[in-house]
Design an enzyme around this catalytic site. Structure first.
Site, PDB file in Angstrom:
ATOM      1  N   GLU A  64       0.823  -1.212   0.000  1.00 52.00           N
ATOM      2  CA  GLU A  64       0.000   0.000   0.000  1.00 52.00           C
ATOM      3  C   GLU A  64       0.856   1.261   0.000  1.00 52.00           C
ATOM      4  O   GLU A  64       0.524   2.250  -0.658  1.00 52.00           O
ATOM      5  CB  GLU A  64      -0.950   0.009   1.204  1.00 52.00           C
ATOM      6  CG  GLU A  64      -2.034  -1.064   1.153  1.00 52.00           C
ATOM      7  CD  GLU A  64      -2.992  -0.892  -0.024  1.00 52.00           C
ATOM      8  OE1 GLU A  64      -3.022   0.194  -0.627  1.00 52.00           O
ATOM      9  OE2 GLU A  64      -3.700  -1.852  -0.357  1.00 52.00           O
ATOM     10  N   CYS A 220     -13.597   1.239 -14.461  1.00 57.02           N
ATOM     11  CA  CYS A 220     -14.125   2.592 -14.264  1.00 57.02           C
ATOM     12  C   CYS A 220     -12.976   3.586 -14.242  1.00 57.02           C
ATOM     13  O   CYS A 220     -12.750   4.304 -13.275  1.00 57.02           O
ATOM     14  CB  CYS A 220     -14.942   2.648 -12.967  1.00 57.02           C
ATOM     15  SG  CYS A 220     -15.964   4.120 -12.794  1.00 57.02           S
ATOM     16  N   CYS A 227     -17.820   0.901 -19.569  1.00 55.37           N
ATOM     17  CA  CYS A 227     -19.103   0.773 -18.871  1.00 55.37           C
ATOM     18  C   CYS A 227     -19.820  -0.531 -19.201  1.00 55.37           C
ATOM     19  O   CYS A 227     -20.504  -1.103 -18.353  1.00 55.37           O
ATOM     20  CB  CYS A 227     -19.995   1.971 -19.187  1.00 55.37           C
ATOM     21  SG  CYS A 227     -19.352   3.536 -18.547  1.00 55.37           S
ATOM     22  N   CYS A 230     -18.830  -3.281 -16.827  1.00 52.56           N
ATOM     23  CA  CYS A 230     -18.911  -2.989 -15.392  1.00 52.56           C
ATOM     24  C   CYS A 230     -19.907  -3.911 -14.699  1.00 52.56           C
ATOM     25  O   CYS A 230     -21.063  -4.013 -15.117  1.00 52.56           O
ATOM     26  CB  CYS A 230     -19.327  -1.534 -15.186  1.00 52.56           C
ATOM     27  SG  CYS A 230     -19.491  -1.084 -13.445  1.00 52.56           S
ATOM     28  N   CYS A 236     -25.432   2.374 -11.407  1.00 55.93           N
ATOM     29  CA  CYS A 236     -24.696   3.600 -11.706  1.00 55.93           C
ATOM     30  C   CYS A 236     -25.622   4.681 -12.236  1.00 55.93           C
ATOM     31  O   CYS A 236     -26.143   4.586 -13.360  1.00 55.93           O
ATOM     32  CB  CYS A 236     -23.599   3.301 -12.722  1.00 55.93           C
ATOM     33  SG  CYS A 236     -22.575   4.745 -13.106  1.00 55.93           S
TER      34      CYS A 236
END
Length: 445
Positions: A64, A220, A227, A230, A236
């Site tokens: 991270e 995204c 899209c 997705c 959405c």
């Protein structure tokens, strides 16, 4: 109960996930997609297979920190080398900052590696080698661990049901709920954290958070989002608006702070039948809608969201840099390197002797101030005319547009430097590349 005066109005329902059935469906669709499509990344493998909780948390933590401001493709090799060299917190705590900087060289934002090692030392010396077990304690006890990193470690390593908000998550949530206010503002960020905490799957929080970030990273995406691929497109609102426009009887989401009530409409198009319910707040501006001066742009579709304030332009700097070289005892060319201060930009890294230039200096004057600097620093009788101009190197830091004006100077003897000044050393080209040097200095060479 009476609402205290001055309390900000809650965001209108169009911007929230308030239906438990929809939340459950979104979780299921997203996790099923993640199980099918997730990328095979080394830190995910370690998080899934390492039985020791402290080692698992350390493996996630390193990834991270490296992934902050840096793309996955770049991080993978650095991560594998790091974990091979320092597989545990204890191993990292025993390393020197010089070793950390050498391994981090080229990854950028060098203070990340420094803080990571400082925090590892703290875990070993003050926490008996045991990582904190909650997001709250991780953020409170470990230097360099902010809200996002703490949430990622706690959810992925310990299964704590806490959300995460990073750039990918911001983009996904803003599109899912047509959030058009400045996504970098504290008020909007707080709302996004509330939303992430409400959405996170209680039984698989780590996988859910990774799935949300994976969606933003691979589907995204900022420009030209996929899209059609997705897994949560039916949830959405930005996509719904793109497909069906603004049906006549339904006020715009941007008007949700102006007209109270609830209206449902059946939108038909592309072979789909979708029932969309818009719930509108009372009188007053909506804190999550775009400002009236930035209305919906139909040509942008879902990429209307998120919106950010205009980026602050980086400051412009010019630095004179001199590559001092000599022939070593074995005939190989050697370069003089000096170490930067232990704090600030590129802390502790090695560089060619450099001097920040005043703005608008003519080239002749640049040579003179650099020669003065080198004379004072080396004791060598450097004259401006002896400096050979090589060219300019541009390097963009996050907040600085830096131009290095590069000169070279060959020395026929040794240089004895003042020991009270910066540490220095002569290196061969091979040693240079193995040292803790920045990408900018590699460009200079």
């Amino acid at each position: 109960a009476a609402v205290p005066a001055g309390t900000p109005a809650p965001p209108p329902a169009p911007h929230l996930f308030s239906d438990p059935a929809e939340i459950g469906a979104l979780r299921g669709h997203l996790l099923a997609w993640y199980d099918r499509c997730k990328r095979d990344l080394p830190w995910r493998t370690l998080a899934a297979t390492e039985p020791d909780a402290d080692r698992r948390a350390y493996a996630v933590w390193v990834s991270e920190i490296m992934l902050q401001q840096t793309q996955v493709a770049t991080v993978i090799d650095y991560y594998n080398r790091w974990m091979q060299k320092w597989p545990t917190l204890q191993a990292l705590a025993q390393a020197s900052l010089e070793e950390v900087n050498e391994l981090w060289a080229g990854l950028g934002y060098y203070s990340r590696g420094k803080r990571l090692q400082e925090a590892a030392k703290k875990v070993v010396s003050e926490l008996a080698g045991q990582m904190p077990r909650t997001a709250e304690d991780l953020q409170k006890l470990l230097p360099g661990v902010g809200r996002y990193t703490a949430g990622a470690i706690a959810s992925i390593s310990y299964g704590q049901a806490t959300g995460v908000v990073d750039g990918n998550v911001i983009r996904v949530l803003c599109r899912l709920r047509c959030i058009g206010a400045d996504s970098s503002s504290p008020a909007v960020i707080d709302q996004l954290w509330d939303m992430a905490n409400a959405l996170v799957d209680r039984s698989r929080p780590g996988d859910f958070n990774q799935a949300l970030m994976e969606l933003g990273a691979t589907v995204c995406v900022p420009k030209a989002p996929l899209c059609g691929e997705c897994p949560v497109k039916q949830h959405c609102r930005a996509r719904c608006r793109k497909l069906f426009g603004k049906p006549a009887p339904v006020p715009d989401v941007e008007d949700c702070g102006k007209q109270p009530g609830e209206i449902s409409v059946v939108a038909l198009g592309l072979g789909l039948v979708v029932t969309v319910t818009f719930v509108f707040a009372g009188v007053g501006g909506c804190p999550l809608c775009p400002p009236p001066t930035e209305p919906w742009d139909s040509s942008l579709g879902v990429t209307n969201f998120p919106r950010k304030a205009a980026k602050k332009q980086p400051r412009v700097e010019r630095t004179a840099t001199c590559v001092l070289e000599r022939r070593g005892c074995h005939g190989a060319l050697e370069y003089l390197m000096v170490q930067r201060p232990s704090s600030g930009l590129l802390a502790g890294l090695w560089e060619f002797p450099s001097l920040l230039l005043a703005q608008d200096l003519q080239e002749e004057k640049q040579r003179e101030v650099l020669a003065d600097h080198l004379r004072a620093w080396t004791g060598w009788p450097v004259v401006a005319g002896g400096l050979r101009f090589i060219g300019e190197v541009v390097h963009i830091f996050s907040h600085i547009h830096q131009t290095y004006v590069v000169y070279s100077l060959h020395l026929d003897g040794d240089v004895t430097l003042d020991p009270t000044l910066s540490p220095s050393r002569w290196v061969t080209e091979e040693e240079f590349h193995a040292s803790a040097v920045s990408t900018a200095m590699k460009k200079v060479l």
